[in-house]
Design a protein around this motif. Structure first.
Motif, PDB file in Angstrom:
ATOM      1  N   GLY A 131      36.154  39.990  43.163  1.00  0.00           N
ATOM      2  CA  GLY A 131      34.804  39.897  42.646  1.00  0.00           C
ATOM      3  C   GLY A 131      34.423  41.178  41.923  1.00  0.00           C
ATOM      4  N   VAL A 132      33.631  41.036  40.878  1.00  0.00           N
ATOM      5  CA  VAL A 132      33.202  42.178  40.059  1.00  0.00           C
ATOM      6  C   VAL A 132      31.687  42.108  39.880  1.00  0.00           C
ATOM      7  N   PRO A 133      30.948  43.181  40.237  1.00  0.00           N
ATOM      8  CA  PRO A 133      29.505  43.178  40.039  1.00  0.00           C
ATOM      9  C   PRO A 133      29.126  43.695  38.651  1.00  0.00           C
ATOM     10  N   TRP A 134      27.891  43.341  38.227  1.00  0.00           N
ATOM     11  CA  TRP A 134      27.366  43.784  36.938  1.00  0.00           C
ATOM     12  C   TRP A 134      25.917  44.223  37.127  1.00  0.00           C
ATOM     13  N   SER A 185      37.970  33.226  35.032  1.00  0.00           N
ATOM     14  CA  SER A 185      36.723  33.852  35.487  1.00  0.00           C
ATOM     15  C   SER A 185      35.674  32.798  35.767  1.00  0.00           C
ATOM     16  N   TRP A 186      34.806  33.099  36.730  1.00  0.00           N
ATOM     17  CA  TRP A 186      33.696  32.187  37.044  1.00  0.00           C
ATOM     18  C   TRP A 186      32.578  32.979  37.719  1.00  0.00           C
ATOM     19  N   PRO A 187      31.354  32.456  37.708  1.00  0.00           N
ATOM     20  CA  PRO A 187      30.231  33.190  38.295  1.00  0.00           C
ATOM     21  C   PRO A 187      30.214  33.078  39.817  1.00  0.00           C
ATOM     22  N   LEU A 188      29.831  34.162  40.469  1.00  0.00           N
ATOM     23  CA  LEU A 188      29.625  34.167  41.918  1.00  0.00           C
ATOM     24  C   LEU A 188      28.158  34.290  42.289  1.00  0.00           C
ATOM     25  N   ALA A 189      27.398  35.069  41.514  1.00  0.00           N
ATOM     26  CA  ALA A 189      26.000  35.300  41.885  1.00  0.00           C
ATOM     27  C   ALA A 189      25.218  35.733  40.650  1.00  0.00           C
ATOM     28  N   SER A 194      20.635  36.852  34.830  1.00  0.00           N
ATOM     29  CA  SER A 194      21.862  37.518  34.409  1.00  0.00           C
ATOM     30  C   SER A 194      22.879  37.500  35.540  1.00  0.00           C
ATOM     31  N   LEU A 195      24.109  37.705  35.173  1.00  0.00           N
ATOM     32  CA  LEU A 195      25.175  37.648  36.162  1.00  0.00           C
ATOM     33  C   LEU A 195      25.161  38.891  37.043  1.00  0.00           C
ATOM     34  N   LYS A 196      25.235  38.683  38.332  1.00  0.00           N
ATOM     35  CA  LYS A 196      25.308  39.777  39.298  1.00  0.00           C
ATOM     36  C   LYS A 196      26.750  40.008  39.751  1.00  0.00           C
ATOM     37  N   TRP A 197      27.463  38.903  40.009  1.00  0.00           N
ATOM     38  CA  TRP A 197      28.871  38.978  40.405  1.00  0.00           C
ATOM     39  C   TRP A 197      29.646  37.896  39.657  1.00  0.00           C
ATOM     40  N   THR A 198      30.830  38.260  39.207  1.00  0.00           N
ATOM     41  CA  THR A 198      31.773  37.286  38.680  1.00  0.00           C
ATOM     42  C   THR A 198      33.066  37.395  39.476  1.00  0.00           C
ATOM     43  N   ALA A 199      33.820  36.302  39.495  1.00  0.00           N
ATOM     44  CA  ALA A 199      35.126  36.293  40.153  1.00  0.00           C
ATOM     45  C   ALA A 199      36.197  36.166  39.092  1.00  0.00           C
ATOM     46  N   HIS A 200      37.357  36.786  39.356  1.00  0.00           N
ATOM     47  CA  HIS A 200      38.435  36.809  38.381  1.00  0.00           C
ATOM     48  C   HIS A 200      39.770  36.596  39.096  1.00  0.00           C
ATOM     49  N   ALA A 201      40.480  35.566  38.675  1.00  0.00           N
ATOM     50  CA  ALA A 201      41.810  35.279  39.205  1.00  0.00           C
ATOM     51  C   ALA A 201      42.847  35.782  38.216  1.00  0.00           C
ATOM     52  N   ILE A 202      43.809  36.539  38.721  1.00  0.00           N
ATOM     53  CA  ILE A 202      44.842  37.135  37.883  1.00  0.00           C
ATOM     54  C   ILE A 202      46.187  36.574  38.304  1.00  0.00           C
ATOM     55  N   ALA A 203      46.980  36.194  37.329  1.00  0.00           N
ATOM     56  CA  ALA A 203      48.240  35.513  37.605  1.00  0.00           C
ATOM     57  C   ALA A 203      49.235  36.423  38.285  1.00  0.00           C
ATOM     58  N   GLY A 204      50.175  35.822  38.985  1.00  0.00           N
ATOM     59  CA  GLY A 204      51.254  36.580  39.597  1.00  0.00           C
ATOM     60  C   GLY A 204      52.145  37.207  38.549  1.00  0.00           C
ATOM     61  N   GLY A 205      52.861  38.243  38.978  1.00  0.00           N
ATOM     62  CA  GLY A 205      53.762  38.926  38.069  1.00  0.00           C
ATOM     63  C   GLY A 205      53.078  39.877  37.122  1.00  0.00           C
ATOM     64  N   ALA A 206      51.820  40.280  37.437  1.00  0.00           N
ATOM     65  CA  ALA A 206      51.091  41.202  36.555  1.00  0.00           C
ATOM     66  C   ALA A 206      51.822  42.532  36.473  1.00  0.00           C
ATOM     67  N   ILE A 231      29.352  40.882  52.003  1.00  0.00           N
ATOM     68  CA  ILE A 231      30.029  41.930  51.232  1.00  0.00           C
ATOM     69  C   ILE A 231      31.481  41.528  50.983  1.00  0.00           C
ATOM     70  N   TYR A 232      32.140  41.062  52.031  1.00  0.00           N
ATOM     71  CA  TYR A 232      33.527  40.597  51.861  1.00  0.00           C
ATOM     72  C   TYR A 232      33.584  39.434  50.873  1.00  0.00           C
ATOM     73  N   TYR A 233      32.634  38.527  50.966  1.00  0.00           N
ATOM     74  CA  TYR A 233      32.631  37.379  50.059  1.00  0.00           C
ATOM     75  C   TYR A 233      32.552  37.825  48.611  1.00  0.00           C
ATOM     76  N   TYR A 234      31.639  38.735  48.310  1.00  0.00           N
ATOM     77  CA  TYR A 234      31.483  39.149  46.923  1.00  0.00           C
ATOM     78  C   TYR A 234      32.649  39.998  46.429  1.00  0.00           C
ATOM     79  N   LEU A 235      33.272  40.749  47.300  1.00  0.00           N
ATOM     80  CA  LEU A 235      34.422  41.554  46.885  1.00  0.00           C
ATOM     81  C   LEU A 235      35.667  40.709  46.641  1.00  0.00           C
ATOM     82  N   THR A 236      35.759  39.553  47.309  1.00  0.00           N
ATOM     83  CA  THR A 236      36.995  38.775  47.263  1.00  0.00           C
ATOM     84  C   THR A 236      36.829  37.352  46.749  1.00  0.00           C
ATOM     85  N   ALA A 237      35.606  36.846  46.686  1.00  0.00           N
ATOM     86  CA  ALA A 237      35.331  35.453  46.315  1.00  0.00           C
ATOM     87  C   ALA A 237      35.991  34.473  47.278  1.00  0.00           C
ATOM     88  N   ASP A 238      36.119  34.856  48.528  1.00  0.00           N
ATOM     89  CA  ASP A 238      36.800  34.032  49.521  1.00  0.00           C
ATOM     90  C   ASP A 238      35.970  32.790  49.846  1.00  0.00           C
TER      91      ASP A 238
END
Length: 898
Positions: free
Chosen positions: A44-47, A75-79, A85-97, A635-642
């Motif tokens: 998760g990424v805050p703005w 990417s997708w919105p979390l909060a 305006s966007l407060k948190w977004t989530a970002h999935a990054i592919a394996g093998g980065a 806090i864990y939810y926003y940091l990880t989008a779990d």
């Protein structure tokens, strides 16, 4: 979503003036370096408020830059902020980065086609997930989570499913017998939550079924990442049995691996100690009386197909059929300190001990040169008793099972640890409480409704992995690679209230920072030193210490497991936010996994409530929202989008409607101030209402649904409208509207009102909603809670008593000092914190104890209390953010620095 008026002055000390776009979003590896193997991850990424606007109903486009340029990102919105305006977004990054620098920036993703993109196709009776050359077939209902997985057209895995063993009694102590029954997970429905292209998520729900009974309801999420040949499995279940007769003897996840290679080309792998690997063939050709040849021995050790048979030494060729085929393998970890590996040729034959060790990362492989599967799970030794099994490796189909609870261990015993022992009335139970600090009431010490989540990983491989590759996979199981943000980047956005990044730039700040680090370090060490492990217990810490026995009070009523008492979870999460330390994150993550699942009821009459601290996590009869508090998860939810933690917080949205079912004050003397009219329930402002608002705030942030905002504001404004405001402490509450009712003209003070997250939540809420009456009430409470007695009497007309924990409530003084610009109050706040006996005693003092006085040599801190550690830590963190500019002056006046 409608925008709300800005308040006169921000209550968040880390938000300076008008929000500005962040300068950059560099991603860092939580452990400080790139992993050898990366299976994909989400963060998760805050703005800052007002800086990132949605484009219509869509999330603005983001892309990876730096070494990640050209890689796709989902990417997708979390909060959202109140202005939309966007407060948190989530970002999935592919394996093998790549291992180089990774950055997130606004803009269109790279146009380069993404290899191994994930796609989801739904059919009438199933769902097909494709990731590169792997195709996963997921039925919509039935026994199988995944019916099959093919790799490059070859069926490599079949019939992934859940299994359980029930036993109708405990282990017989003297004679007698028990019976066991097998159960298989039965999926009732599957929901598609994400469809790629980087990450696809499916959620399966159902129960374990067998013998005409369904029990142990579950939800399982399957995560598929582009660039990965594995699926991540988040396995959650609820215990819903009768603890007197429903004993879990085994709980696992199993899959089949087709074994098409010759038996000498079939291989088994187990993760060993550290980076170690145990690997053997089903039919070994090494160590024989006759040497097959170096090339054959080397190939088999490496897990490769043997060279053509015609080149093998003739005596070995002729004698291959006489070499036993080993079909069954087992790695059992009965305790956190040891595992053993055994094997046998087949069922009905003796097991042979192979090797043993201390701790394994928990991964097994079965397959051949043509491919196979690897299955394992996180926290393997920490949650012992656990087990990994391979059965039938010499047959056409091998079963690989990850046992979350080992069937080789005694059955899971969920019965109460004690009987009533004469506590038959509330008066007797209160008398017992006064001795052991345990609130006992027969029938309330039930585990029915508690839950547990486990994280597994299943690979579908095209060949037997090398020892090094398998070791790297095991590291990903035990310690999944995480991408994170720096404390400074998170702090720029004004999220989570009053905190700032750790800074030891002055002698006084170093004094505080050193103690904060030492306190957290003590608990990180204690987890290992005291072996705070086990299936139900890993992630929790103990409440209070018994220095006579050099033990935590694990067997003394309410002094045993902490169960989030006085916001231990928040202390750890704010400590991580400030430092970015991986070891703190991992301790906080384990605690979030534990306290949100095990300490909270997810079904039954106590659903939505948590259990106060006790010898067993469910043993105390005090069931309260202060433990199920969403503030401990968000806090864990926003940091990880779990998603699982997101589910847990949503479970709590309507829990205030059930407050009447559990009268927390039922054992206290009658008090007219607590009386409530029909349809209302007496609720304290901090331990109850303050523990509920975090769920409502999070839901408003996640969805923009303003009814949750309105419910919060109703509560805030109605508290501000009471005659005694916060000093009424509690009032009749209407769950339908969220309002407090009545005059609120009584006076009461409880230190517990301010130590279960309401301080942190008030700091956030007053920057998000316009609630002037509550603002005035909160600032009043903050000013007077720790004020001199004569000032409090002048305000209230009497001294009601009840004030304690002066040091932890110093943050209330700091809050009003910051918001009213009162330097004298700022210095008073530091005197309140620095004057605590623990600080003047030299901070975190430990001593070595060894010899016959203890089980093993250890370092102890006499008088340590988790209540004190958590609350002092939270106060110090908030004070540094609010009135840190006064610290040096206060420390000099106290003689702590020169």
């Amino acid at each position: 979503m409608s925008a709300l008026p800005e308040t006169a002055r921000s209550a968040t000390a880390n938000t300076g003036g008008k929000a500005a776009p962040v300068s950059g979003t560099a991603l860092i590896w939580l452990d400080g370096k790139a992993p050898a193997r990366f299976e994909g991850a989400t963060l998760g990424v805050p703005w800052p408020r007002g800086t990132v606007k949605p484009v219509g109903d869509k999330t603005p486009r983001f892309r990876l830059a730096g070494a990640g340029a050209g890689l796709a990102m989902q990417s997708w919105p979390l909060a959202y902020w109140p202005d939309g305006s966007l407060k948190w977004t989530a970002h999935a990054i592919a394996g093998g980065a790549p291992a180089g620098d990774l950055r997130i920036e606004a803009g269109a993703p790279a146009s380069t086609p993404m290899p191994a993109a994930v796609s989801v196709k739904e059919t009438a009776d199933g769902i097909v997930v494709t990731a590169g050359d792997i195709v996963w077939t997921v039925p919509k209902a039935g026994e199988h989570l995944i019916a099959s997985a093919t790799r490059a057209g070859r069926v490599t895995m079949r019939e992934l499913k859940l299994v359980a063993l029930r036993q109708d009694g405990p282990e017989p102590e003297e004679g007698g017998s028990v019976t066991r029954q097998p159960f298989t997970g039965k999926v009732a429905r599957v929901t598609i939550e994400q469809t790629g292209p980087v990450r696809a998520v499916l959620k399966a729900e159902g129960a374990h079924s067998g013998n005409g009974r369904d029990w142990l309801p579950f939800s399982v999420r399957l995560y598929f990442y582009a660039g990965s040949d594995s699926v991540r499995i988040a396995h959650s279940f609820v215990y819903d049995g009768d603890p007197a007769r429903d004993f879990i003897r085994g709980l696992g996840v199993t899959a089949k691996a087709p074994m098409t290679d010759a038996s000498h080309d079939r291989h088994i792998r187990f993760a060993g100690e550290g980076v170690g690997v145990w690997g053997e063939a089903v039919r070994p050709v090494t160590g024989l009386r006759r040497d097959p040849g170096q090339a054959y021995r080397d190939a088999q050790v490496a897990g490769k197909a043997l060279p053509p048979m015609e080149g093998m030494a003739k005596p070995v060729q002729a004698g291959l059929q006489w070499i036993p085929e080993w079909g069954d393998f087992s790695l059992s970890q009965p305790t956190s300190d040891g595992f053993v590996i055994r094997k046998r040729t087949r069922a009905g034959q003796a097991w042979i001990d192979s090797n043993a060790g201390t701790r394994t990362k928990g991964l097994a492989y079965a397959g051949g040169a043509g491919g196979g599967i690897a299955l394992g799970f996180k926290d393997f030794w920490q949650r012992a008793p656990t087990q990994l099994d391979v059965r039938g490796a010499a047959s056409a189909m091998a079963d690989v099972t990850a046992w979350l609870w080992s069937p080789a261990a005694p059955a899971m015993d969920m019965r109460p640890y004690r009987a009533a022992d004469g506590m038959d009335t509330h008066e007797e139970q209160v008398a017992g409480l006064n001795i052991t600090y345990e609130d006992y009431e027969e029938g309330w010490d039930t585990p029915a409704g508690v839950a547990r989540t486990s994280e597994l990983q299943l690979w579908v491989l095209g060949a037997t992995p090398s020892h090094q590759a398998f070791s790297d996979m095991a590291e990903q199981v035990a310690n999944p690679a995480r991408l994170a943000l720096s404390p400074q980047r998170i702090h720029q956005c004004g999220v989570f209230g009053d905190w700032d990044p750790a800074d030891a730039g002055t002698p006084a700040r170093k004094l505080i920072e050193d103690r904060l680090a030492a306190q957290v370090g003590l608990y990180i060490k204690e987890v290992e030193q005291r072996r705070w492990y086990g299936f139900w217990s890993y992630g929790d810490v103990m409440h209070a210490y018994d220095e006579d026995r050099h033990m935590w009070r694990y067997d003394i009523g309410g002094y045993a497991w902490d169960n989030s008492e006085l916001s231990t979870d928040l202390w750890l999460w704010y400590s991580y936010l400030r430092t970015g330390r991986a070891d703190i994150f991992k301790l906080a993550e384990a605690m979030t996994r534990h306290t949100g699942e095990v300490d909270v009821y997810h079904l039954g009459r106590f659903k939505g409530f948590g259990t106060r601290h006790g010898v067993q996590h469910w043993s105390d009869s005090s069931k309260q929202p202060r433990v199920s508090n969403a503030a401990y998860r968000r806090i864990y939810y926003y940091l990880t989008a779990d998603e699982r933690v997101g589910d847990l917080m949503r479970e709590l949205l309507e829990s205030d409607a059930d407050l009447h079912k559990v009268d927390i004050s039922r054992k206290l003397p009658a008090n007219a101030a607590r009386a409530a009219a029909p349809g209302l329930v007496n609720a304290s402002f901090g331990t109850m209402w303050g523990s509920l608002v975090a769920a409502w705030l999070t839901e408003w942030e996640r969805t923009g649904d303003t009814r949750w905002r309105d419910k919060i504001v109703n509560g805030m404004q109605s508290i501000g409208g009471l005659k005694r405001r916060w000093f009424a402490s509690a009032a009749p509450y209407d769950p339908g509207t969220g309002k407090f009712m009545g005059e609120g003209d009584h006076i009461a003070i409880s230190q517990l009102n301010g130590v279960f997250g309401v301080v942190e939540m008030s700091s956030e809420l007053l920057t998000l909603v316009d609630a002037p009456a509550y603002r005035r009430a909160w600032l009043e409470y903050c000013r007077y809670y720790n004020s001199p007695k004569e000032e409090l009497v002048a305000l209230l007309g009497k001294d009601p008593g009840g004030r304690s924990q002066i040091d932890s409530h110093s943050r209330l003084t700091a809050y009003v000092a910051h918001h009213e610009g009162d330097k004298a109050l700022a210095l008073r706040a530091w005197r309140e914190l620095l004057g605590s006996s623990g600080f003047l005693r030299g901070g975190v003092f430990t001593r070595r104890v060894d010899g016959v006085a203890v089980l093993r040599p250890l370092d102890e801190q006499p008088g340590v209390s988790t209540n004190g550690s958590a609350q002092w830590g939270l106060a110090a963190i908030q004070n540094l953010a609010l009135v840190g500019d006064s610290l040096d002056e206060a420390a000099r006046a106290a003689g702590l620095v020169s």
